[in-house]
Design a protein around this motif. Structure first.
Motif, PDB file in Angstrom:
ATOM      1  N   GLU A   1       0.835  -1.210   0.000  1.00 30.98           N
ATOM      2  CA  GLU A   1       0.000   0.000   0.000  1.00 30.98           C
ATOM      3  C   GLU A   1       0.868   1.258   0.000  1.00 30.98           C
ATOM      4  O   GLU A   1       0.515   2.265  -0.621  1.00 30.98           O
ATOM      5  CB  GLU A   1      -0.937  -0.008   1.207  1.00 30.98           C
ATOM      6  N   ILE A   2       1.996   1.207   0.689  1.00 30.20           N
ATOM      7  CA  ILE A   2       2.915   2.357   0.679  1.00 30.20           C
ATOM      8  C   ILE A   2       3.516   2.526  -0.715  1.00 30.20           C
ATOM      9  O   ILE A   2       3.628   3.650  -1.226  1.00 30.20           O
ATOM     10  CB  ILE A   2       4.024   2.163   1.725  1.00 30.20           C
ATOM     11  N   ILE A   3       3.893   1.416  -1.343  1.00 27.41           N
ATOM     12  CA  ILE A   3       4.417   1.475  -2.707  1.00 27.41           C
ATOM     13  C   ILE A   3       3.370   2.056  -3.646  1.00 27.41           C
ATOM     14  O   ILE A   3       3.677   2.912  -4.490  1.00 27.41           O
ATOM     15  CB  ILE A   3       4.859   0.076  -3.176  1.00 27.41           C
ATOM     16  N   ALA A   4       2.130   1.615  -3.501  1.00 20.06           N
ATOM     17  CA  ALA A   4       1.048   2.124  -4.355  1.00 20.06           C
ATOM     18  C   ALA A   4       0.867   3.624  -4.162  1.00 20.06           C
ATOM     19  O   ALA A   4       0.644   4.369  -5.133  1.00 20.06           O
ATOM     20  CB  ALA A   4      -0.252   1.387  -4.051  1.00 20.06           C
ATOM     21  N   ALA A   5       0.973   4.097  -2.928  1.00 20.54           N
ATOM     22  CA  ALA A   5       0.849   5.534  -2.655  1.00 20.54           C
ATOM     23  C   ALA A   5       1.974   6.302  -3.334  1.00 20.54           C
ATOM     24  O   ALA A   5       1.747   7.374  -3.924  1.00 20.54           O
ATOM     25  CB  ALA A   5       0.861   5.786  -1.150  1.00 20.54           C
ATOM     26  N   ALA A   6       3.192   5.766  -3.261  1.00 21.32           N
ATOM     27  CA  ALA A   6       4.334   6.420  -3.908  1.00 21.32           C
ATOM     28  C   ALA A   6       4.140   6.477  -5.415  1.00 21.32           C
ATOM     29  O   ALA A   6       4.419   7.503  -6.056  1.00 21.32           O
ATOM     30  CB  ALA A   6       5.628   5.684  -3.562  1.00 21.32           C
ATOM     31  N   LEU A   7       3.647   5.401  -5.998  1.00 17.29           N
ATOM     32  CA  LEU A   7       3.427   5.370  -7.443  1.00 17.29           C
ATOM     33  C   LEU A   7       2.342   6.352  -7.865  1.00 17.29           C
ATOM     34  O   LEU A   7       2.400   6.921  -8.957  1.00 17.29           O
ATOM     35  CB  LEU A   7       3.065   3.945  -7.898  1.00 17.29           C
ATOM     36  N   ASN A   8       1.360   6.578  -7.002  1.00 14.43           N
ATOM     37  CA  ASN A   8       0.323   7.582  -7.289  1.00 14.43           C
ATOM     38  C   ASN A   8       0.937   8.969  -7.426  1.00 14.43           C
ATOM     39  O   ASN A   8       0.473   9.795  -8.220  1.00 14.43           O
ATOM     40  CB  ASN A   8      -0.722   7.607  -6.178  1.00 14.43           C
ATOM     41  N   LEU A   9       1.979   9.230  -6.640  1.00 17.33           N
ATOM     42  CA  LEU A   9       2.633  10.535  -6.666  1.00 17.33           C
ATOM     43  C   LEU A   9       3.549  10.701  -7.872  1.00 17.33           C
ATOM     44  O   LEU A   9       3.735  11.805  -8.371  1.00 17.33           O
ATOM     45  CB  LEU A   9       3.451  10.728  -5.378  1.00 17.33           C
ATOM     46  N   VAL A  10       4.145   9.603  -8.315  1.00 18.85           N
ATOM     47  CA  VAL A  10       5.130   9.682  -9.399  1.00 18.85           C
ATOM     48  C   VAL A  10       4.480  10.071 -10.712  1.00 18.85           C
ATOM     49  O   VAL A  10       4.939  10.969 -11.413  1.00 18.85           O
ATOM     50  CB  VAL A  10       5.879   8.343  -9.547  1.00 18.85           C
ATOM     51  N   GLY A  11       3.385   9.395 -11.088  1.00 14.39           N
ATOM     52  CA  GLY A  11       2.756   9.684 -12.369  1.00 14.39           C
ATOM     53  C   GLY A  11       3.660   9.303 -13.525  1.00 14.39           C
ATOM     54  O   GLY A  11       4.669   8.617 -13.360  1.00 14.39           O
ATOM     55  N   PRO A  12       3.343   9.770 -14.723  1.00 15.38           N
ATOM     56  CA  PRO A  12       4.090   9.356 -15.915  1.00 15.38           C
ATOM     57  C   PRO A  12       5.435  10.045 -16.105  1.00 15.38           C
ATOM     58  O   PRO A  12       6.262   9.584 -16.873  1.00 15.38           O
ATOM     59  CB  PRO A  12       3.139   9.726 -17.060  1.00 15.38           C
TER      60      PRO A  12
END
Length: 203
Positions: free
Chosen positions: A14-25
């Protein structure tokens, strides 16, 4: 009593998913801060530290996840290969198709190799080396059926193809969707040139 807006518990995925939400394309994961990751995940910093010692360790976990997706691409490509002539095209098309999927982690591998800490770059190199060694295995398998290369050259050929495909993929990250087919065709042709050149150098 938990703080309003914060989760009582969370797992590493879930933490990884949150980080990926912030990164974007387009954003680099090396620019992520602990504060914004924990805010996006809805947790306190202490909850983060139960899973990762720092943001660098989180980034390495994300890179390893992207590597898992890369291995899935390789498996998909192998399952679609019908004959030897389709090997290059199917492999390149699978790579670029995955790269442009919404939520794909492959762009992380394509753009992150020159930023971040030494450990961060080592994690990227590990994934690229895996790709090259998988390709080397395929080349040696094909070579055993129809010899084209000296055995000691297969890894060099695999590394050349890997560097090319990742460079072309990195360039394509910021190109319009309408230009993707052209990039795929150019990449296929370049890979074939590398393989043809390696074949002609035999002996």
């Amino acid at each position: 009593m938990k703080t309003v807006g914060r989760k009582a518990s969370i797992n590493s995925q879930e933490i990884i998913a949150a980080a990926l939400n912030l990164v974007g394309p387009h954003r680099s994961i090396s620019s992520l801060s602990l504060r914004e990751v924990t805010r996006e995940a809805g947790i306190a910093p202490n909850s983060f530290y139960r899973h990762f010692k720092d943001v660098d360790e989180l980034n390495i976990a994300i890179i390893e996840l992207a590597g898992q997706h890369l291995r899935a691409i390789i498996r998909d490509a192998r399952s679609l290969i019908i004959n030897e002539r389709s090997v290059v095209r199917v492999s390149v098309e699978c790579f670029f198709n995955e790269m442009r999927k919404p939520g794909s982690t492959l762009p992380i591998l394509l753009r992150e190799g020159t930023v971040g800490s030494g450990n961060f770059q080592d994690a990227i190199k590990k994934q690229l080396d895996f790709f090259a060694h998988e390709l080397q295995t395929d080349l040696e398998r094909a070579n055993s059926i129809a010899p084209r290369y000296k055995t000691e050259e297969t890894l060099v050929v695999a590394k050349a193809v890997t560097q090319l495909v990742f460079a072309m993929g990195g360039n394509a990250l910021n190109t319009p969707e309408s230009d993707l087919d052209k990039t795929v065709e150019e990449t296929v042709l370049m890979v074939k040139f590398i393989l043809k050149g390696a074949s002609s150098s035999k002996g």
